[in-house]
Every structure is written in C-alpha cells, then in structure tokens.
Design an enzyme around this catalytic site. Sequence first.
Site: not given
Length: 304
Positions: A177, A185, A194, A221
């Site tokens: 993770d 983000n 992305d 993620e």
Amino acid sequence: MTRLLSKLAAERTGVQFHITSLRPLRPENAPFAWEIEALQSFEQGAKEWARFSTEGDRQVYRYMAPLFTEEPCLKCHRKDGYQLGDVRGGSVSPCPSSVPYPWLELMASHALVGIAGVGFIGSLGQRLQHAQQDLRRQAVFDALTNIPNRRFFIEHLFQELQPDRHEQRPLAPILCDIDDFKGYNDALGQEAGDHCLRTLAAILDKRLGGDGRFCARYGGEEFVAVLTEMTLDEARALAERLRVEILELGIWHPASPHGVLTLSIGIAATSGRGGSSYETLIQHAEAALARAKTQGRNRVEVWL
C-alpha cells in the site's frame, strides 16, 4: 409496332414474337399446328397457353396470350365476322435454345458467393474471438496500470490453493500500500497520482512477477502479488528489498514525513496448499498490512 418489336427481339436475343389468328389478314400471320391448338383453347375460355417442345436437336418454350377484338380492330376485322370482345388471335413468344441459359456464369457466381460467405464467416469468427479476448482482458486487467486486477488475483490464488497444485509447497500473498496516497493526490493532483500508480505498478510487476508469479492492482493504491515456491523468510526478504527500492527512488511526496513516497507491506504465508482458503490468506495479509500502517508505515509486517 408488334412486328417491329418482334424483329428487334429476334435480332438481339433470339426470342421471336408472332401475331397469328384462325382467320389471318396476312399470309405471314397464318397459324402453325400448335398455334391452332392454342387459339382454339382461347375460344373455349383459356387465358393463356404454354408448352415445352422439341424442334430437331433443340428445346423451345412456346407461350401464347390471346388478343381480343377492341373497337379500333373492327375497322379491319368487322368484315371477317368479328365482334367486340371476340378472340381474334394470339401473340406468340417461342424461346429457343439459342438463348443460352447462363449455367457457367451462375455456377461461377454461386461459387464466388460461397467463397465470400466462407471468408465472411471466418472473418466474423476471428473478430468474435478477438472481441471475446478483449472483453476477457478488460474484465481481468486494470485499465490505468495495465496489470491484472483484483478479480484476476483472486481467481489465480484460488487455483493455486487447489489440492492438485504442487501439494505441500509454500505460497505467500504479499499486499503493498502506498503510504498516505490521498495526501499525495490532494497536493499534486489526480494526473500526478495516476502517473505515480503507473510507475509503481511497473516496478512491482517487474520485481514480484515472473517465474509463474504476477502482480495485480488490488484496489485504489494497493497492489498484491502471489509469491509461489517461496518460504515466509524468502518472501519477507524480497518485500524488504522492494520497500527500500521504492524509498530510494526519491519520488517527492509533500504530505509524507519522509518527504518521499514509501510503501507499507503485509505478508501471509502457508507452508502447504491444502490447509488454507484464499479468503483466510487474504485476511491475514490485510491484517499484516494494517499492523504495518499502525506501527508507523514504511515497513514490512508478517502474519504469524
């Protein structure tokens, strides 16, 4: 007009027309024996007459339709005793064998249609096969990272745990993770997020894939891999090398206490493939990952 049409048709197609009558005005309109039979049938109420017959070495189709006396016809035919509506003759259309039936052309055209049909069916079959492959890929591959998705991972893990698949050999699912990806983000935007996911997916796929193994996007993620033929200690060592490699990439992360992107990793394992279900292994890997998160992130934890 009828004589002119008959002449043109005979010259161009071999189909001849003939106007005849039981009481003709012109000698050339005198009926043949078969025409007499047809004309007599009209006087008895027949609406048309048709026959196939043979003339020498050729076969012809003869057809005659009745001609009825109309008002303009009485100018010439009244003196012969015709009245309005009487059958005064017939129009003959014999079609000789000199008008060839296009067998060769028809056979060729049918063959071409058949070949085209087979080709079309084959092409359609290939397109359907490709479409099925595309649909299958879309169903089990992640569109953003171009690696397998969660569904493919679960199917693969389920198959690996079947009793007939290399019984008693080790297997370890490893769950990764990205730490505080939401902060990444929020700070840098979705496009940067992305790009980060694609970069991590490529690295993880390269390090965790191969030799019958693969890496998949587990969701958001999170990434997951099934490490086959690997003991728990070997899986832990590989996961630790991977954690250090991501840390040393130095991907800027403004919301991370380290200032760079880091990974938390959870590992579960089974020494043989007959005692654990895929649900249990996934739950163990998720629990190990949760412990890595609560103990400070950027670390590897193993379910024991």
